[in-house]
Design an enzyme around this catalytic site. Structure first.
Site, PDB file in Angstrom:
ATOM      1  CB  CYS A 119      -0.125  16.132  10.447  1.00 49.57           C
ATOM      2  SG  CYS A 119       0.986  16.610   9.121  1.00 49.57           S
ATOM      3  CG  HIS A 166       5.131  -5.138   3.298  1.00 48.61           C
ATOM      4  ND1 HIS A 166       5.288  -6.388   3.832  1.00 48.61           N
ATOM      5  CD2 HIS A 166       4.423  -5.314   2.155  1.00 48.61           C
ATOM      6  CE1 HIS A 166       4.705  -7.288   3.045  1.00 48.61           C
ATOM      7  NE2 HIS A 166       4.180  -6.651   2.017  1.00 48.61           N
ATOM      8  CG  ASN A 212      12.087  -7.708   6.913  1.00 50.66           C
ATOM      9  OD1 ASN A 212      11.075  -8.395   6.946  1.00 50.66           O
ATOM     10  ND2 ASN A 212      13.307  -8.216   6.884  1.00 50.66           N
ATOM     11  CB  CYS A 271      -1.161  17.410   4.339  1.00 48.06           C
ATOM     12  SG  CYS A 271       0.268  16.889   5.313  1.00 48.06           S
ATOM     13  CB  CYS A 323      19.268 -15.569   6.586  1.00 49.95           C
ATOM     14  SG  CYS A 323      17.610 -15.869   6.013  1.00 49.95           S
TER      15      CYS A 323
HETATM   16 ZN   LIG Z   1      -0.652  16.571   7.448  1.00 46.96          ZN
END
Ligand SMILES: [Zn+2]
Length: 280
Positions: free
Chosen positions: A182, A123, A106, A134, A267
């Site tokens: 970014c 994952h 998950n 970068c 679960c």
């Molecule tokens: Zn970057």
């Protein structure tokens, strides 16, 4: 009153797990009670639309625009999700060393939020964003604020939630979307720090998961159909070592033939009962 079948299953589960700590592998089924959608039905077949493939995401700016526009609208639901009793129980079992390690498929960080530590995220995590130019990472929340500032026209847009939890957005809205850059290098290729369909699990992560499984007394699989090979191979390793393999899952798993015990259950129902027995 618990019915007899549940009692028998718990007895067997307890018997297998009582001597030495198991490693635990969790999948989408453990997070569905927290409101995180599952991609597969109980036959292990993918439901809803096909998720974006890695090659598609990499190859075209339009794909990234489509991805991020939808992701911006879908994020609040992931961010607000809370761990459920299954996550809480595992955190306690880990605290008392009754499980030896926690591996998850998950990307919702709900194990961390429940108090588990050293969780191996096969994952990755949706809570981080990776720059492909970068290589640096950013917090998803800060990228979310950036997207909201740059795309004020989307504020208040009522995205339609598809039955599988995906977001459906009008293509006209997608076309106008300003993709975030970014914050470190201004690059244009940022991706959520998760393993896409069509992409491999990072080698170091896969190796760490394997060592965790090899050192454990056995493996308990929770809420996973094990269709992803990166998870299935861990089961194969346990069986090769002659150690017990157990699954609690609603529906079929790829390892059904190999299991020492299979519990077709939820679960969040079975884990607290198991914890009770282990602590007696
Ligand atoms: Zn970057």
């Amino acid at each position: 009153m618990l019915d007899r079948l549940i009692h028998e299953q718990l007895d067997r589960l307890h018997q297998l797990m009582a001597d030495a700590p198991f490693a635990v592998l969790t999948g989408a089924g453990i997070s569905t009670p927290s409101g995180i959608p599952d991609y597969r039905d109980n036959q292990g077949v993918r439901r809803g639309r096909q998720p974006m493939m890695y090659q598609e995401f990499l190859s075209a700016p339009e794909s990234r625009r489509r991805y991020w526009a939808r992701a911006m609208l879908g994020w609040p639901r992931v961010r607000l999700a809370q761990p459920n009793v299954a996550h809480d129980t595992l955190a306690r079992l880990q605290g008392t060393r009754q499980i030896s390690g926690l591996i998850t498929q998950n990307v919702d960080t709900l194990h961390d939020q429940a108090g588990s530590h050293d969780v191996i995220e096969l994952h990755g995590s949706l809570h981080r964003v990776l720059c492909l130019d970068c290589g640096r990472r950013s917090e998803r929340d800060s990228i979310q604020r950036l997207m909201e500032t740059q795309n004020p026209y989307l504020a208040g847009v009522d995205a339609v939630q598809a039955p599988d939890g995906d977001t459906l957005l009008d293509p006209a809205f997608e076309a106008r979307f300003q993709v975030p850059n970014c914050p470190h290098c201004a690059g244009e290729r940022m991706k959520p720090d998760v393993v896409f369909f069509g992409e491999n699990v990072a080698q170091a992560t896969a190796a760490k998961a394997m060592v965790t499984v090899e050192r454990a007394a056995g493996l308990l699989v929770l809420g996973s159909s094990l269709m992803a090979y990166s998870a299935f191979r861990l089961c194969q390793a346990v069986v090769d070592q002659g150690k017990p393999l157990i699954a609690i899952n609603l529906g079929k798993t790829r390892a059904d033939e190999m299991l020492d015990l299979k519990i077709e259950g939820a679960c969040e129902q079975f884990l607290p009962l198991l914890a009770q027995r282990l602590n007696h």
